[in-house]
Design a protein around this motif. Structure first.
Motif, PDB file in Angstrom:
ATOM      1  N   ARG A 199      41.395  71.317  -8.498  1.00 23.56           N
ATOM      2  CA  ARG A 199      40.453  71.674  -7.442  1.00 23.56           C
ATOM      3  C   ARG A 199      39.074  71.103  -7.772  1.00 23.56           C
ATOM      4  NH1 ARG A 199      41.715  75.011  -4.035  1.00 23.56           N
ATOM      5  NH2 ARG A 199      43.134  76.121  -5.433  1.00 23.56           N
ATOM      6  N   ALA A 258      28.200  73.024  -2.105  1.00 19.53           N
ATOM      7  CA  ALA A 258      28.784  71.790  -1.561  1.00 19.53           C
ATOM      8  C   ALA A 258      28.261  71.512  -0.158  1.00 19.53           C
ATOM      9  CB  ALA A 258      30.307  71.895  -1.542  1.00 19.53           C
ATOM     10  N   GLN A 261      40.151  77.324   1.319  1.00 23.62           N
ATOM     11  CA  GLN A 261      39.162  76.267   1.108  1.00 23.62           C
ATOM     12  C   GLN A 261      39.160  75.282   2.273  1.00 23.62           C
ATOM     13  OE1 GLN A 261      39.312  74.495  -2.805  1.00 23.62           O
ATOM     14  NE2 GLN A 261      38.430  72.578  -2.115  1.00 23.62           N
ATOM     15  N   THR A 262      40.320  74.875   2.711  1.00 18.64           N
ATOM     16  CA  THR A 262      40.415  73.907   3.806  1.00 18.64           C
ATOM     17  C   THR A 262      39.929  74.519   5.114  1.00 18.64           C
ATOM     18  OG1 THR A 262      42.256  72.881   2.638  1.00 18.64           O
ATOM     19  CG2 THR A 262      41.971  72.290   4.958  1.00 18.64           C
ATOM     20  N   CYS A 306      43.836  77.183  -1.572  1.00 16.48           N
ATOM     21  CA  CYS A 306      43.719  75.874  -0.909  1.00 16.48           C
ATOM     22  C   CYS A 306      43.621  76.036   0.604  1.00 16.48           C
ATOM     23  CB  CYS A 306      44.916  74.998  -1.262  1.00 16.48           C
ATOM     24  SG  CYS A 306      45.102  74.694  -3.032  1.00 16.48           S
ATOM     25  N   VAL A 365      35.243  69.344  -5.626  1.00 17.62           N
ATOM     26  CA  VAL A 365      34.523  68.965  -4.408  1.00 17.62           C
ATOM     27  C   VAL A 365      33.536  67.873  -4.788  1.00 17.62           C
ATOM     28  CG1 VAL A 365      33.043  69.712  -2.516  1.00 17.62           C
ATOM     29  CG2 VAL A 365      34.710  71.313  -3.474  1.00 17.62           C
ATOM     30  N   THR A 395      40.058  66.238   3.081  1.00 19.38           N
ATOM     31  CA  THR A 395      40.776  67.110   2.149  1.00 19.38           C
ATOM     32  C   THR A 395      41.911  66.300   1.559  1.00 19.38           C
ATOM     33  OG1 THR A 395      40.204  69.158   3.285  1.00 19.38           O
ATOM     34  CG2 THR A 395      42.177  69.193   1.918  1.00 19.38           C
ATOM     35  N   PHE A 403      35.941  74.747   5.017  1.00 17.15           N
ATOM     36  CA  PHE A 403      35.269  73.479   5.305  1.00 17.15           C
ATOM     37  C   PHE A 403      35.515  73.043   6.749  1.00 17.15           C
ATOM     38  CE2 PHE A 403      35.208  72.730   0.544  1.00 17.15           C
ATOM     39  CZ  PHE A 403      33.838  72.933   0.432  1.00 17.15           C
ATOM     40  N   TYR A 422      31.300  76.947  -2.305  1.00 20.93           N
ATOM     41  CA  TYR A 422      31.206  76.409  -0.941  1.00 20.93           C
ATOM     42  C   TYR A 422      29.763  76.143  -0.530  1.00 20.93           C
ATOM     43  CZ  TYR A 422      36.025  78.061  -0.591  1.00 20.93           C
ATOM     44  OH  TYR A 422      37.358  78.279  -0.797  1.00 20.93           O
ATOM     45  N   SER A 443      37.023  67.408  -0.301  1.00 21.68           N
ATOM     46  CA  SER A 443      37.564  68.663  -0.813  1.00 21.68           C
ATOM     47  C   SER A 443      38.938  68.360  -1.402  1.00 21.68           C
ATOM     48  CB  SER A 443      37.673  69.659   0.345  1.00 21.68           C
ATOM     49  OG  SER A 443      38.351  70.821  -0.038  1.00 21.68           O
TER      50      SER A 443
END
Length: 165
Positions: free
Chosen positions: A128, A157, A62-63, A59, A130, A80, A66, A154, A49
Motif C-alpha cells: 500500500r 495525499a 481507499q479506492t 483497499c 500513495v 489506482t 479517492f 488520505y 493510489s
C-alpha cells in the motif's frame, strides 16, 4: 524502510521513489486490456493510489475514498494500481459505482511495482502506497504505508495533489 504485511516483514522489489525524483515510467493494463503508461496522463497531476487488491476491505475503502475526493480536485487524475486482473477491477468498479478513478492492473510483469519499489516479493502483491506526480512528472508526495493492512494518510495525499501543479 521496513514494510510489514499482517505484522510480518516483507521484501519490496525495486527502488523506492522519493519526493523530487523524476517519476519512473511504467506499463500497466487498463480494464479493456490496453497498455497505459505514465506518459498517457502527462500534463495532469496524478494521484497514484497503490493497493494489494480492490477485493479487500482497506483497499475497497481507499479506492472509494479517492473516488469521492476526485470531483473536488481540478486537473488531477486518480490512478489506482493493483495486481488484480483487469476483468476483476472492471467488475469491482461497476459493483462499487466507482467512476472517477482509473483502475490499472500490474499483474502482467509488475512494471509499476518494481519501478516504484512496491512489489512484495513473497506475495506477488503491491504494498500500500500513495504517490503524487505533478504535471511535469516530478514526484511531489510519497507515502509507503509501513503496515500494508493499514490505511494511508488520505488528507495529506489529497492536500499534496491540490498543491501540485
Amino acid at each position: 524502510m521496513g514494510v510489514t504485511f499482517k505484522e510480518k516483514p516483507v521484501t519490496l522489489a525495486g527502488k523506492q521513489v522519493q519526493v523530487g525524483d523524476q517519476a519512473p515510467d511504467f506499463t500497466v493494463l487498463a480494464n479493456d486490456l490496453s497498455e497505459v503508461t505514465l506518459a498517457d496522463s502527462k500534463g495532469s497531476v496524478r494521484l497514484i493510489s497503490v493497493v494489494p487488491s480492490v477485493d479487500t476491505g482497506v483497499c475497497d475503502a481507499q479506492t472509494r475514498r479517492f473516488n469521492e475526493e476526485a470531483s473536488q480536485l481540478d486537473n488531477v487524475k486518480i490512478l489506482t494500481v493493483s495486481v488484480d486482473l483487469p476483468f476483476a477491477q472492471k467488475r469491482w468498479c461497476a459493483a462499487a459505482g466507482v467512476e472517477n478513478v482509473q483502475t490499472l492492473s500490474d499483474h502482467r510483469d509488475l512494471s509499476f511495482g518494481k519501478a516504484y519499489g512496491v512489489a512484495i516479493e513473497e506475495l506477488r502483491l503491491l504494498a500500500r502506497a500513495v504517490f503524487v506526480v505533478d504535471s511535469s512528472d516530478k514526484v511531489t508526495y510519497v507515502e509507503y504505508v509501513d503496515e500494508v493492512t493499514n490505511h494511508p494518510n488520505y488528507e495529506a495525499a489529497i492536500e499534496a495533489a491540490k498543491a501540485a501543479k
